[in-house]
Design an enzyme around this catalytic site. Structure first.
Site, mmCIF file in Angstrom:
data_model
loop_
_atom_site.group_PDB
_atom_site.id
_atom_site.type_symbol
_atom_site.label_atom_id
_atom_site.label_comp_id
_atom_site.label_asym_id
_atom_site.label_seq_id
_atom_site.Cartn_x
_atom_site.Cartn_y
_atom_site.Cartn_z
ATOM 1 N N ALA A 70 0.865 -1.173 0.000
ATOM 2 C CA ALA A 70 0.000 0.000 0.000
ATOM 3 C C ALA A 70 0.904 1.226 0.000
ATOM 4 C CB ALA A 70 -0.890 -0.024 1.239
ATOM 5 N N GLU A 118 -0.821 -9.248 -0.511
ATOM 6 C CA GLU A 118 -2.249 -9.413 -0.200
ATOM 7 C C GLU A 118 -3.108 -9.418 -1.458
ATOM 8 O OE1 GLU A 118 -1.857 -6.209 2.805
ATOM 9 O OE2 GLU A 118 -3.089 -7.499 4.064
ATOM 10 N N GLU A 138 4.466 -5.301 7.419
ATOM 11 C CA GLU A 138 3.679 -4.285 8.133
ATOM 12 C C GLU A 138 4.073 -4.075 9.589
ATOM 13 O OE1 GLU A 138 2.395 -6.500 6.064
ATOM 14 O OE2 GLU A 138 0.894 -5.562 4.780
HETATM 15 N N1 CO8 Z 1 4.555 3.143 -0.905
HETATM 16 C C1 CO8 Z 1 4.940 4.305 -1.450
HETATM 17 N N2 CO8 Z 1 6.058 4.438 -2.199
HETATM 18 C C2 CO8 Z 1 6.819 3.343 -2.371
HETATM 19 C C3 CO8 Z 1 6.490 2.103 -1.810
HETATM 20 C C4 CO8 Z 1 5.292 2.019 -1.048
HETATM 21 N N3 CO8 Z 1 4.863 0.872 -0.513
HETATM 22 N N4 CO8 Z 1 7.447 1.221 -2.141
HETATM 23 C C5 CO8 Z 1 8.340 1.876 -2.895
HETATM 24 N N5 CO8 Z 1 7.985 3.168 -3.035
HETATM 25 C C6 CO8 Z 1 8.672 4.228 -3.756
HETATM 26 C C7 CO8 Z 1 9.896 4.705 -3.012
HETATM 27 O O1 CO8 Z 1 9.547 5.650 -2.021
HETATM 28 C C8 CO8 Z 1 10.721 5.288 -4.112
HETATM 29 O O2 CO8 Z 1 10.202 6.565 -4.419
HETATM 30 P P1 CO8 Z 1 11.260 7.772 -4.766
HETATM 31 O O3 CO8 Z 1 12.032 7.302 -5.981
HETATM 32 O O4 CO8 Z 1 10.346 8.936 -5.065
HETATM 33 O O5 CO8 Z 1 12.119 7.953 -3.565
HETATM 34 C C9 CO8 Z 1 10.415 4.385 -5.301
HETATM 35 O O6 CO8 Z 1 9.189 3.701 -4.969
HETATM 36 C C10 CO8 Z 1 11.484 3.364 -5.544
HETATM 37 O O7 CO8 Z 1 11.692 2.691 -4.330
HETATM 38 P P2 CO8 Z 1 13.158 2.524 -3.675
HETATM 39 O O8 CO8 Z 1 14.037 3.654 -4.074
HETATM 40 O O9 CO8 Z 1 12.958 2.286 -2.218
HETATM 41 O O10 CO8 Z 1 13.634 1.200 -4.424
HETATM 42 P P3 CO8 Z 1 14.667 0.119 -3.878
HETATM 43 O O11 CO8 Z 1 15.011 -0.755 -5.017
HETATM 44 O O12 CO8 Z 1 15.792 0.761 -3.142
HETATM 45 O O13 CO8 Z 1 13.820 -0.705 -2.788
HETATM 46 C C11 CO8 Z 1 11.871 -1.849 -1.935
HETATM 47 C C12 CO8 Z 1 12.676 -1.431 -3.172
HETATM 48 C C13 CO8 Z 1 12.689 -2.837 -1.092
HETATM 49 C C14 CO8 Z 1 10.590 -2.497 -2.436
HETATM 50 C C15 CO8 Z 1 11.562 -0.589 -1.115
HETATM 51 O O14 CO8 Z 1 11.004 0.399 -1.951
HETATM 52 C C16 CO8 Z 1 10.583 -0.830 0.006
HETATM 53 O O15 CO8 Z 1 10.948 -1.373 1.039
HETATM 54 N N6 CO8 Z 1 9.314 -0.406 -0.197
HETATM 55 C C17 CO8 Z 1 8.292 -0.503 0.843
HETATM 56 C C18 CO8 Z 1 7.829 -1.920 0.997
HETATM 57 C C19 CO8 Z 1 6.805 -2.024 2.100
HETATM 58 O O16 CO8 Z 1 7.091 -1.801 3.265
HETATM 59 N N7 CO8 Z 1 5.576 -2.379 1.715
HETATM 60 C C20 CO8 Z 1 4.499 -2.543 2.659
HETATM 61 C C21 CO8 Z 1 3.769 -1.270 2.813
HETATM 62 S S1 CO8 Z 1 2.543 -1.351 4.080
HETATM 63 C C22 CO8 Z 1 1.284 -2.171 3.354
HETATM 64 O O17 CO8 Z 1 1.330 -2.626 2.245
HETATM 65 C C23 CO8 Z 1 0.078 -2.296 4.185
HETATM 66 C C24 CO8 Z 1 -1.095 -2.917 3.429
HETATM 67 C C25 CO8 Z 1 -2.369 -2.842 4.207
HETATM 68 C C26 CO8 Z 1 -2.826 -1.434 4.399
HETATM 69 C C27 CO8 Z 1 -4.155 -1.455 5.066
HETATM 70 C C28 CO8 Z 1 -4.635 -0.079 5.434
HETATM 71 C C29 CO8 Z 1 -5.973 -0.137 6.102
#
Ligand code: CO8
Length: 264
Positions: A70, A118, A138
């Protein structure tokens, strides 16, 4: 649609989640677009299978990410009420993927994290590229899986493994996801879409009405006691026995010829 692409060919709808700058993270707009697209697809006679996948990242790498979760930037300032509304906003399209009459296949082409894992689990079948990574990160963010993950993961891989994945936030690779039953198949990343389309074509070659009734039987029976579930199955079996496809399928077998299955 800003964040979703829809291509229909050969009775297969390919839905591509496309937010290159955010690794296809799911924000409210994308969830709404997905809901609208799935509603439209369900009403289309020319679509028998839906393949859900992720678009390339901003460097045009098609295998970087399926859905990286998300959208954390959207969620960071959520109140409890807004978070709940966001969860319910996802529930609708996720239940559509699970229950719509067409078969849904997730073609997981990279990161399937949090909401990405999910949404893949909401699909009927998951095919992973060999570079795919799965996790429920999460609790490391101080939240819990909120798009059905605590429920669907336990149902798919068992409670012990679901608890381990959710409590540790461990990343697992495609081979491990296959080993624990999270995905149906792992293929070389270059073969992912071909494999998904081949599976879709095989499913389409069967009686589509029978496939959709079988899907309903599996889904509806899953949460029932076995006695009522088997009775429900018998009722649905009866319905399939009143179709052209049943007559044609069985007659063709007895006449040693290929069946000409239609839709009903
Ligand atoms: N949300 C928003 N932006 C994201 C997300 C995300 N989940 N994942 C990546 N991005 C963005 C980064 O911020 C980055 O943006 P920018 O270039 O503007 O800085 C761009 O995508 C590229 O990402 P990275 O530079 O971080 O790329 P890397 O290759 O270094 O890393 C990863 C890739 C490992 C995937 C890393 O981006 C990461 O850890 N992302 C987050 C993963 C995560 O924690 N996902 C879970 C999120 S929580 C969730 O899904 C909850 C679901 C249920 C919600 C229910 C609500 C009621």
């Amino acid at each position: 649609m800003n964040n979703l692409k829809l291509d229909v060919a050969d009775q297969i709808a390919v839905l591509t989640i496309s937010r290159p700058g955010a690794l296809n993270a799911l924000n409210s707009e994308t969830l709404d677009e997905l809901n609208t697209a799935l509603t439209e697809i369900e009403a289309r006679d020319d679509v028998k299978v839906v393949i859900l996948t992720g678009g390339p990242d901003k460097k045009d790498n098609p295998y970087k990410s399926f859905v990286a979760g998300a959208d954390i930037a959207e969620m960071v300032n959520f109140s409890a009420a807004e978070a709940r509304a966001f969860g319910m906003r996802a529930a609708e399209p996720f239940f559509k993927l699970m229950n719509m009459r067409q078969v849904t296949i997730a073609a997981v082409n990279g990161f399937a994290l949090g909401g990405g894992c999910e949404i893949a689990m909401a699909c009927d079948i998951r095919i992973a590229a060999d570079n795919a990574t799965f996790a429920q990160p999460e609790t490391g963010l101080g939240i819990i899986p909120g798009f059905g993950g605590t429920q669907r993961l336990a149902r798919l891989v068992g409670m012990g493994r679901a608890k381990e994945l959710i409590f540790t936030c461990d990343n697992i690779d495609a081979a491990e996801a296959y080993r624990i039953g999270l995905v149906n198949k792992v293929v070389a990343k270059e073969e992912l879409m071909d494999t998904a389309k081949k599976m879709a074509s095989k499913i389409i070659s069967k009686g589509s009405y029978a496939v959709s009734i079988a899907k309903a039987a599996i889904n509806n029976g899953y949460d029932m006691d076995i006695k009522n579930a088997v009775e429900m199955e018998a009722n649905l079996f009866g319905i399939t026995c009143s179709t052209h496809d049943k007559t044609e399928g069985m007659t063709a077998f007895l006449e040693r010829r290929a069946a000409d299955l239609t839709d009903f």
